[in-house]
Design a protein around this motif. Sequence first.
Motif, PDB file in Angstrom:
ATOM      1  N   LYS A   1       0.571  -0.025  -1.647  1.00 35.64           N
ATOM      2  CA  LYS A   1       1.545  -0.653  -0.748  1.00 35.64           C
ATOM      3  C   LYS A   1       2.668   0.318  -0.365  1.00 35.64           C
ATOM      4  O   LYS A   1       3.134   0.328   0.775  1.00 35.64           O
ATOM      5  CB  LYS A   1       2.121  -1.908  -1.401  1.00 35.64           C
ATOM      6  CG  LYS A   1       1.125  -3.058  -1.508  1.00 35.64           C
ATOM      7  CD  LYS A   1       1.721  -4.247  -2.238  1.00 35.64           C
ATOM      8  CE  LYS A   1       0.716  -5.382  -2.341  1.00 35.64           C
ATOM      9  NZ  LYS A   1       1.251  -6.537  -3.109  1.00 35.64           N
TER      10      LYS A   1
ATOM     11  N   GLU B   1       1.319   2.981   2.137  1.00 31.96           N
ATOM     12  CA  GLU B   1       1.114   2.406   3.469  1.00 31.96           C
ATOM     13  C   GLU B   1       2.409   2.338   4.262  1.00 31.96           C
ATOM     14  O   GLU B   1       2.390   2.344   5.501  1.00 31.96           O
ATOM     15  CB  GLU B   1       0.496   1.012   3.346  1.00 31.96           C
ATOM     16  CG  GLU B   1      -0.968   1.029   2.934  1.00 31.96           C
ATOM     17  CD  GLU B   1      -1.529  -0.366   2.717  1.00 31.96           C
ATOM     18  OE1 GLU B   1      -2.769  -0.481   2.635  1.00 31.96           O
ATOM     19  OE2 GLU B   1      -0.745  -1.340   2.620  1.00 31.96           O
TER      20      GLU B   1
ATOM     21  N   SER C   1      -2.084  -1.240  -7.063  1.00 31.74           N
ATOM     22  CA  SER C   1      -1.594  -2.139  -6.024  1.00 31.74           C
ATOM     23  C   SER C   1      -0.252  -1.657  -5.483  1.00 31.74           C
ATOM     24  O   SER C   1      -0.058  -1.545  -4.265  1.00 31.74           O
ATOM     25  CB  SER C   1      -1.460  -3.560  -6.580  1.00 31.74           C
ATOM     26  OG  SER C   1      -0.932  -4.430  -5.594  1.00 31.74           O
ATOM     27  N   GLN C   2       0.706  -1.354  -6.384  1.00 34.37           N
ATOM     28  CA  GLN C   2       2.016  -0.892  -5.936  1.00 34.37           C
ATOM     29  C   GLN C   2       1.914   0.444  -5.212  1.00 34.37           C
ATOM     30  O   GLN C   2       2.558   0.655  -4.178  1.00 34.37           O
ATOM     31  CB  GLN C   2       2.961  -0.769  -7.138  1.00 34.37           C
ATOM     32  CG  GLN C   2       3.481  -2.092  -7.652  1.00 34.37           C
ATOM     33  CD  GLN C   2       4.566  -1.909  -8.697  1.00 34.37           C
ATOM     34  OE1 GLN C   2       4.628  -0.891  -9.367  1.00 34.37           O
ATOM     35  NE2 GLN C   2       5.424  -2.910  -8.841  1.00 34.37           N
TER      36      GLN C   2
END
Length: 473
Positions: free
Chosen positions: A419, A422, A415-416
């Motif tokens: 992000k 991106e 998840s990290q």
Amino acid sequence: MQNLLFIDGNWTGENLEKFPVYNPATGDIVSEVPKGGKEEAFAAVEAAHRAFESWSDTTAYERAALLKKYFHVIIDHEEELAELMTKEMGKPFTEAKGEVHYAANYIEWYAEQAKRIYGETIPSHDKNKRLQVWKKPIGVVAAITPWNFPAAMLTRKMGPALAAGCTVVIKPASDTPLTAIKLVELAEEAGFPKGVINIVTGSSSEIGGVFLSDPRVKKITFTGSTEVGKVLMRQGADTVKKLSLELGGHAPMIVLNDANIETAVQGVMASKFRNGGQTCVCVNRVYVQSKIYEQFIDVFAARVKELKVGNGMESGVNIGPLINQAAVEKVAEHVQDAEKNGATVVVGGGQPEEKGNYYLPTIIKDANENMLIMREETFGPVAPIQKFESIEEAIKLANDTPYGLAAYVFTENISQGTKIIERLDYGIIGWNDGAPSAVQAPFGGMKESGLGREGGHQGMDDFLEIQYVSIGI
């Protein structure tokens, strides 16, 4: 080996003034090559223009077969090419052999891609029309290549150009022209028709000036500094050249608290010290989160201390010389400036006893954004490390540069990691990977790191014109 110009199928330039090519490890002259200029560049463009009509008329299968043959010829001369590259550029022989394979793989990849240049049929708005999209080779391509990867940067340009049906004129870097000349000699051996591939060594301003001003040159593909890339954009505007520019970088590496430290150290070793740090995608700034900061530095330092510096032709050498004394002076300036501004040298920090063009692999801790080394591309074997607390801080530091070629992120948290990536303004990202480059993947940057992509199927696009055809029936 000829060590001459190759124009219209002939080795020429015997009567021209010569300039020396030096071995950066020893200072010895490896060879001399002709100093070509406007006249020779014009002749090369003329030859490529003449050859374009027949070469562009060949089938994709004919071009693919010839490129495949060229691939095998390169592999057959792997040792010779690698030794030549090490002597004129300095990289360790094992690395040079790896580059020969990497270079050859671009030829093989685009041999296959030649057969995959697809057009389109578009649904028509009118029952009496048929709408189609055709793809055609753009024309004569001028390839201007750098000194740090004298084989791979050439084949990454030649491969798609030839596969698309374009003809090529080459201007290699004056520091490392011998590898390019040998590759052209091998192309002749493979059987490319005369005029399809041409090479001119010598004055960059004179040769490049012809490439940029001659309307018969339809595309410029260049790898080098952002400063020179901007000049090419301005000078190419008068004839509206199509440009592919792979320019400068200043790659950040972000290491989060949850990263596997061994994996992260392996990644920075692979990226930072390949080619002695003289790569546009190598890690230039290392940002490590506070909880693992000291541990990361300890593991990293232990690995760096094992590296052997020396002549690339010697067994076991990991770090060869920098390309010249000016490169050494720039690295030394960056390290000295960092120390003046509060950084501490953990490993290295100077030249070995033999000095020359060598600089020891170096780690600097407690770096900050006010230091030259954190703002400018160093192009040498120095890794500055800065501590950060929050992920927001790391992203801000990483993006605070006009460059956007490559970046690296090390975290085990999907998840990290997603992000962060991106929000990073970079064309190439290595996630838990310090060596992301691959022939089948697009290579290129954002912001002032360039235009266009090389490699992958995307690397063919800039060598093709799209033609829309509306057929009334």
